[in-house]
Each structure stands twice: as structure tokens, then as C-alpha cells.
Design a protein around this motif. Structure first.
Motif, PDB file in Angstrom:
ATOM      1  N   SER A  61       0.833  -1.208   0.000  1.00 22.15           N
ATOM      2  CA  SER A  61       0.000   0.000   0.000  1.00 22.15           C
ATOM      3  C   SER A  61       0.864   1.253   0.000  1.00 22.15           C
ATOM      4  N   PHE A  62       1.937   1.227   0.782  1.00 19.28           N
ATOM      5  CA  PHE A  62       2.859   2.367   0.814  1.00 19.28           C
ATOM      6  C   PHE A  62       3.460   2.619  -0.566  1.00 19.28           C
ATOM      7  N   LEU A  63       3.943   1.567  -1.209  1.00 17.63           N
ATOM      8  CA  LEU A  63       4.571   1.725  -2.525  1.00 17.63           C
ATOM      9  C   LEU A  63       3.563   2.206  -3.569  1.00 17.63           C
ATOM     10  N   ILE A  64       2.348   1.653  -3.524  1.00 17.44           N
ATOM     11  CA  ILE A  64       1.321   2.064  -4.482  1.00 17.44           C
ATOM     12  C   ILE A  64       0.973   3.537  -4.286  1.00 17.44           C
ATOM     13  N   SER A  65       0.750   3.936  -3.035  1.00 16.13           N
ATOM     14  CA  SER A  65       0.350   5.318  -2.769  1.00 16.13           C
ATOM     15  C   SER A  65       1.482   6.293  -3.043  1.00 16.13           C
ATOM     16  N   PHE A  66       2.715   5.876  -2.764  1.00 11.45           N
ATOM     17  CA  PHE A  66       3.852   6.739  -3.098  1.00 11.45           C
ATOM     18  C   PHE A  66       3.893   6.981  -4.599  1.00 11.45           C
ATOM     19  N   ALA A  67       3.732   5.892  -5.380  1.00  9.37           N
ATOM     20  CA  ALA A  67       3.741   6.025  -6.838  1.00  9.37           C
ATOM     21  C   ALA A  67       2.559   6.863  -7.321  1.00  9.37           C
ATOM     22  N   VAL A  68       1.389   6.695  -6.682  1.00 10.01           N
ATOM     23  CA  VAL A  68       0.189   7.444  -7.075  1.00 10.01           C
ATOM     24  C   VAL A  68       0.393   8.941  -6.845  1.00 10.01           C
ATOM     25  N   ILE A  69       0.847   9.300  -5.631  1.00 12.81           N
ATOM     26  CA  ILE A  69       1.032  10.721  -5.328  1.00 12.81           C
ATOM     27  C   ILE A  69       2.137  11.311  -6.189  1.00 12.81           C
ATOM     28  N   TRP A  70       3.197  10.541  -6.424  1.00 11.55           N
ATOM     29  CA  TRP A  70       4.265  11.023  -7.302  1.00 11.55           C
ATOM     30  C   TRP A  70       3.725  11.288  -8.709  1.00 11.55           C
ATOM     31  N   ALA A  71       2.933  10.356  -9.236  1.00  7.73           N
ATOM     32  CA  ALA A  71       2.382  10.530 -10.579  1.00  7.73           C
ATOM     33  C   ALA A  71       1.441  11.734 -10.634  1.00  7.73           C
ATOM     34  N   LEU A  72       0.642  11.925  -9.589  1.00  4.88           N
ATOM     35  CA  LEU A  72      -0.252  13.088  -9.552  1.00  4.88           C
ATOM     36  C   LEU A  72       0.541  14.382  -9.532  1.00  4.88           C
ATOM     37  N   TRP A  73       1.600  14.420  -8.712  1.00  6.65           N
ATOM     38  CA  TRP A  73       2.435  15.629  -8.673  1.00  6.65           C
ATOM     39  C   TRP A  73       3.142  15.867 -10.006  1.00  6.65           C
ATOM     40  N   ARG A  74       3.643  14.787 -10.615  1.00  4.78           N
ATOM     41  CA  ARG A  74       4.338  14.921 -11.903  1.00  4.78           C
ATOM     42  C   ARG A  74       3.406  15.493 -12.961  1.00  4.78           C
ATOM     43  N   ASN A  75       2.180  14.994 -13.004  1.00  7.83           N
ATOM     44  CA  ASN A  75       1.223  15.514 -13.982  1.00  7.83           C
ATOM     45  C   ASN A  75       0.835  16.958 -13.669  1.00  7.83           C
ATOM     46  N   HIS A  76       0.716  17.269 -12.380  1.00  6.13           N
ATOM     47  CA  HIS A  76       0.449  18.653 -11.989  1.00  6.13           C
ATOM     48  C   HIS A  76       1.607  19.550 -12.413  1.00  6.13           C
ATOM     49  N   HIS A  77       2.821  19.092 -12.173  1.00 11.82           N
ATOM     50  CA  HIS A  77       4.007  19.875 -12.544  1.00 11.82           C
ATOM     51  C   HIS A  77       4.059  20.115 -14.052  1.00 11.82           C
ATOM     52  N   ARG A  78       3.804  19.069 -14.823  1.00  8.96           N
ATOM     53  CA  ARG A  78       3.847  19.197 -16.281  1.00  8.96           C
ATOM     54  C   ARG A  78       2.768  20.154 -16.784  1.00  8.96           C
ATOM     55  N   THR A  79       1.622  20.148 -16.109  1.00  6.86           N
ATOM     56  CA  THR A  79       0.536  21.055 -16.504  1.00  6.86           C
ATOM     57  C   THR A  79       0.867  22.497 -16.153  1.00  6.86           C
ATOM     58  N   ILE A  80       1.311  22.717 -14.925  1.00  3.02           N
ATOM     59  CA  ILE A  80       1.565  24.077 -14.449  1.00  3.02           C
ATOM     60  C   ILE A  80       2.752  24.719 -15.158  1.00  3.02           C
ATOM     61  N   GLU A  81       3.629  23.914 -15.754  1.00  2.00           N
ATOM     62  CA  GLU A  81       4.742  24.464 -16.528  1.00  2.00           C
ATOM     63  C   GLU A  81       4.261  25.380 -17.653  1.00  2.00           C
ATOM     64  N   HIS A  82       3.016  25.208 -18.073  1.00  2.00           N
ATOM     65  CA  HIS A  82       2.473  26.011 -19.169  1.00  2.00           C
ATOM     66  C   HIS A  82       1.691  27.225 -18.682  1.00  2.00           C
ATOM     67  N   PHE A  83       1.562  27.379 -17.368  1.00  2.00           N
ATOM     68  CA  PHE A  83       0.822  28.510 -16.794  1.00  2.00           C
ATOM     69  C   PHE A  83       1.769  29.635 -16.393  1.00  2.00           C
ATOM     70  N   VAL A  84       1.276  30.849 -16.511  1.00  2.00           N
ATOM     71  CA  VAL A  84       2.051  32.011 -16.047  1.00  2.00           C
ATOM     72  C   VAL A  84       1.262  32.835 -15.035  1.00  2.00           C
ATOM     73  N   GLY A  85       0.016  32.459 -14.813  1.00  2.00           N
ATOM     74  CA  GLY A  85      -0.816  33.203 -13.877  1.00  2.00           C
ATOM     75  C   GLY A  85      -1.966  32.353 -13.386  1.00  2.00           C
ATOM     76  N   TYR A  86      -2.810  32.928 -12.555  1.00  2.00           N
ATOM     77  CA  TYR A  86      -3.931  32.197 -11.991  1.00  2.00           C
ATOM     78  C   TYR A  86      -5.103  33.147 -11.765  1.00  2.00           C
ATOM     79  N   ASP A  87      -6.263  32.554 -11.563  1.00  2.28           N
ATOM     80  CA  ASP A  87      -7.446  33.327 -11.206  1.00  2.28           C
ATOM     81  C   ASP A  87      -8.166  32.596 -10.073  1.00  2.28           C
ATOM     82  N   ASP A  88      -9.322  33.077  -9.704  1.00  2.00           N
ATOM     83  CA  ASP A  88     -10.022  32.506  -8.556  1.00  2.00           C
ATOM     84  C   ASP A  88     -10.416  31.050  -8.800  1.00  2.00           C
ATOM     85  N   THR A  89     -10.844  30.730 -10.014  1.00  3.26           N
ATOM     86  CA  THR A  89     -11.242  29.353 -10.326  1.00  3.26           C
ATOM     87  C   THR A  89     -10.051  28.408 -10.237  1.00  3.26           C
ATOM     88  N   LEU A  90      -8.919  28.813 -10.788  1.00  7.55           N
ATOM     89  CA  LEU A  90      -7.718  27.981 -10.721  1.00  7.55           C
ATOM     90  C   LEU A  90      -7.286  27.788  -9.267  1.00  7.55           C
TER      91      LEU A  90
END
Length: 206
Positions: A61-90
Motif C-alpha cells: 500500500s505504501f509503494l502504491i500510494s507513493f507512486a500514485v502521489i508522485w504521478a499526480l504531482w508529476r502531472n500537476h508539474h507538467r501542466t503548471i509548466e504552461h501557466f504564467v498566472g492564476y485566477d479565482d477558479t484555478l
């Protein structure tokens, strides 16, 4: 009296991302605490291999959840790399995403309890909400180009943005977990099909 206008600065955007990274780091650290507690309880255990064998589900469970959270952060990082600003919805979408990240260590601990029914359903549901919020962050940026960087890489990302494959597979995993409560975390293996499904969707669009 002038109405209140909330500023949206680059520094504010940087602080939002820094805060998100810190939350992810803390969540990853919290995942190992159940293993640490078990190690402290089994103070008479003199065989590391036996300790792992006795608590292999917690380790898995630890290994699965570590991989899950890492993958979620990686995808978040890859997405946010294209952002330069934010608004209330974001800002609010990040709140939802971070809530799922904070809950995942608890969901992992619940999943380790083999006597607790629907623990896997709860875990997969939290994961599904996390994936959906990441997709929403990306879609909101694409719909509001003023929040995105104006460069060729971002233009390509906006056209070929993926994520539906993960949402489809986690939904399928949730259905399997509901129908077969004793399946534990095995339905998560369906997420391995996310990339092939994304590739099929991309080809269908073009």
C-alpha cells in the motif's frame, strides 16, 4: 469607497505552486508513518525479511500510494509548466486537488485495514477526484489562454492535452471495486491502460 480588488501577481502564483509542492512533500512523508509505527511495535523482531512478510500489505500500500502521489504531482508539474498566472477558479481547483493529496495518506491507512469494507472504493474515489481536478485545471487554462505561456510548446500541449484515459480507467476501477468489494487495490491495475486509451482518443481527434 472603492470595492476590494484582489491582486493576481506572479509572486502570488509562485507561492501557490510552492504551497502545493510542500503539501505533496508532506503527504509523501506521512505515507511511511504506519510502517514506522509497526517497526517500533515489533521491537522483538530480529528478522527484517519476516517483518516485511508479516506486513507485506502495508508495504505494498505504501509503494502504491507513493507512486500514485508522485504521478499526480508529476502531472500537476507538467501542466503548471504552461501557466504564467492564476485566477479565482484555478485557485479553487488547486484547493480540491490538494484536499485529495492530503486525504490519500489516510485513505492508504484505511486500505491497509482488511476488515474495513469499501476502503478500496474510498481510496479509488479520492484518486478519481484528484485526477478530475487535474484535468479541470488543464482545461480551465486552455479555455483562458491569458493564464498560459504564449509559446509554441504550450500551443502544442493545449492541442494534445491528455488525461481522459486516466479518468476513464479510474472510473472503471471504481465500478469494479463497488461490484467486487474484496478486490482490494487490484482494480487500480486498470490505470495501466490510461496511456493506450489516451493514444486512441488522440488518434480519433486527428
Amino acid at each position: 469607497m472603492r470595492g476590494h480588488v484582489e491582486r493576481r501577481t506572479h509572486e502570488g502564483f509562485t507561492r501557490l505552486i510552492t504551497f502545493a509542492d510542500a503539501v505533496v512533500a508532506i503527504a509523501l512523508t506521512l505515507l511511511v508513518l504506519p510502517l514506522t509505527d509497526l517497526a517500533n511495535e515489533d521491537i522483538d523482531e530480529d528478522n527484517f525479511g519476516r517483518f516485511i512478510a508479516d506486513h507485506y500489505m502495508v508495504v505494498v500500500s505504501f509503494l502504491i500510494s507513493f507512486a500514485v502521489i508522485w504521478a499526480l504531482w508529476r502531472n500537476h508539474h507538467r501542466t503548471i509548466e504552461h501557466f504564467v498566472g492564476y485566477d479565482d477558479t484555478l485557485f479553487k481547483l488547486h484547493l480540491v486537488w490538494l484536499l485529495t493529496i492530503v486525504i490519500l495518506p489516510f485513505a492508504t491507512a484505511v486500505l491497509d485495514n482488511s476488515d474495513m469494507r469499501w476502503a478500496n472504493v474510498f481510496y479509488i474515489a479520492v484518486l478519481g477526484i484528484s485526477i478530475a481536478s487535474l484535468i479541470a485545471i488543464a482545461r480551465w487554462g486552455i479555455a483562458h489562454p491569458e493564464l498560459l505561456d504564449d509559446d509554441p510548446e504550450t500551443a502544442v500541449w493545449a492541442v494534445h492535452q491528455r488525461g481522459l484515459g486516466a479518468l476513464i480507467t479510474v472510473t472503471a476501477a471504481l465500478i469494479v471495486a463497488i461490484v467486487v468489494p474484496g478486490a482490494n487495490a487490484w482494480p487500480l491495475l486498470l490505470l495501466l491502460l490510461a496511456s493506450p486509451i489516451d493514444a486512441l482518443i488522440s488518434r480519433a481527434k486527428h
